[in-house]
Design a protein around this motif. Structure first.
Motif, PDB file in Angstrom:
ATOM      1  N   UNK A   1       0.796  -1.216   0.000  1.00 21.80           N
ATOM      2  CA  UNK A   1       0.000   0.000   0.000  1.00 21.80           C
ATOM      3  C   UNK A   1       0.824   1.260   0.000  1.00 21.80           C
ATOM      4  N   UNK A   2       0.190   2.314   0.264  1.00 24.73           N
ATOM      5  CA  UNK A   2       0.787   3.634   0.243  1.00 24.73           C
ATOM      6  C   UNK A   2       0.421   4.323   1.544  1.00 24.73           C
ATOM      7  N   UNK A   3       1.296   5.158   2.037  1.00 19.58           N
ATOM      8  CA  UNK A   3       1.029   5.872   3.281  1.00 19.58           C
ATOM      9  C   UNK A   3      -0.085   6.903   3.056  1.00 19.58           C
ATOM     10  N   UNK A   4      -1.111   6.914   3.902  1.00 13.78           N
ATOM     11  CA  UNK A   4      -2.195   7.894   3.758  1.00 13.78           C
ATOM     12  C   UNK A   4      -1.688   9.321   3.971  1.00 13.78           C
ATOM     13  N   UNK A   5      -2.367  10.259   3.346  1.00 11.45           N
ATOM     14  CA  UNK A   5      -2.056  11.672   3.537  1.00 11.45           C
ATOM     15  C   UNK A   5      -2.450  12.037   4.966  1.00 11.45           C
ATOM     16  N   UNK A   6      -1.591  12.744   5.652  1.00  8.49           N
ATOM     17  CA  UNK A   6      -1.870  13.151   7.035  1.00  8.49           C
ATOM     18  C   UNK A   6      -3.115  14.035   7.066  1.00  8.49           C
ATOM     19  N   UNK A   7      -3.910  13.866   8.101  1.00  4.97           N
ATOM     20  CA  UNK A   7      -5.164  14.610   8.220  1.00  4.97           C
ATOM     21  C   UNK A   7      -4.949  16.118   8.074  1.00  4.97           C
ATOM     22  N   UNK A   8      -3.880  16.628   8.657  1.00  4.45           N
ATOM     23  CA  UNK A   8      -3.637  18.079   8.586  1.00  4.45           C
ATOM     24  C   UNK A   8      -3.229  18.544   7.184  1.00  4.45           C
ATOM     25  N   UNK A   9      -2.886  17.612   6.286  1.00  5.01           N
ATOM     26  CA  UNK A   9      -2.493  17.965   4.918  1.00  5.01           C
ATOM     27  C   UNK A   9      -3.609  17.753   3.902  1.00  5.01           C
ATOM     28  N   UNK A  10      -4.714  17.181   4.317  1.00  7.96           N
ATOM     29  CA  UNK A  10      -5.793  16.857   3.376  1.00  7.96           C
ATOM     30  C   UNK A  10      -6.369  18.075   2.678  1.00  7.96           C
ATOM     31  N   UNK A  11      -6.391  19.211   3.339  1.00  8.85           N
ATOM     32  CA  UNK A  11      -6.924  20.433   2.740  1.00  8.85           C
ATOM     33  C   UNK A  11      -6.084  20.951   1.586  1.00  8.85           C
ATOM     34  N   UNK A  12      -4.880  20.436   1.435  1.00  7.79           N
ATOM     35  CA  UNK A  12      -3.996  20.868   0.352  1.00  7.79           C
ATOM     36  C   UNK A  12      -4.058  19.951  -0.864  1.00  7.79           C
ATOM     37  N   UNK A  13      -4.849  18.886  -0.791  1.00  6.28           N
ATOM     38  CA  UNK A  13      -4.976  17.980  -1.928  1.00  6.28           C
ATOM     39  C   UNK A  13      -5.721  18.669  -3.067  1.00  6.28           C
ATOM     40  N   UNK A  14      -5.311  18.406  -4.313  1.00 11.46           N
ATOM     41  CA  UNK A  14      -5.949  19.066  -5.455  1.00 11.46           C
ATOM     42  C   UNK A  14      -7.383  18.580  -5.669  1.00 11.46           C
ATOM     43  N   UNK A  15      -8.285  19.540  -5.857  1.00  6.42           N
ATOM     44  CA  UNK A  15      -9.700  19.260  -6.113  1.00  6.42           C
ATOM     45  C   UNK A  15     -10.025  19.697  -7.539  1.00  6.42           C
ATOM     46  N   UNK A  16     -10.730  18.843  -8.266  1.00  7.03           N
ATOM     47  CA  UNK A  16     -11.159  19.189  -9.617  1.00  7.03           C
ATOM     48  C   UNK A  16     -12.282  20.214  -9.497  1.00  7.03           C
TER      49      UNK A  16
END
Length: 85
Positions: free
Chosen positions: A4-19
Motif C-alpha cells: 500500500x501507500x502511506x495515507x495523507x496526514x489529516x492536517x495535509x488533506x486540505x492541500x490535496x488538489x480538487x477538480x
C-alpha cells in the motif's frame, strides 16, 4: 501496509488538489504504481484496474482504463472521491 501507500496526514488533506468541475479529488491526488498497475488514493488504499472502455469523441476514439477501490466503506475521504456518496 502490504503493497500500500502511506495515507495523507489529516492536517495535509486540505492541500490535496480538487477538480473544480466535479468538486472531488483531481486525478493528480492519486499515485500511480506502474509495477503493480494500480493507484493509491489519499487514504492510502489501493485502486485496482477494473475495466477498460473506448468512448467516441469528435477527435476519434479514446481508450479509458478505470481503477476502483473495494474498501471505501467508512472512509473519511469518500465524499471527495466517489460519485455515489
Amino acid at each position: 501496509m502490504r503493497g500500500g501507500w502511506k495515507p495523507v496526514a489529516e492536517e495535509d488533506r486540505g492541500r490535496l488538489p480538487i477538480n473544480p468541475q466535479t468538486k472531488r479529488f483531481d486525478k493528480s491526488a492519486f499515485v500511480y504504481d506502474e509495477t503493480n498497475d494500480c493507484y493509491y488514493c489519499p487514504a492510502g488504499k489501493t485502486l485496482h484496474r477494473s475495466d477498460t472502455e473506448t468512448k467516441q469523441r469528435a477527435s476519434g476514439p479514446v481508450k479509458t482504463t478505470n481503477y476502483r477501490c473495494g474498501d471505501c466503506t467508512d472512509c473519511p475521504l469518500a465524499e471527495f472521491c466517489r460519485k455515489d456518496v
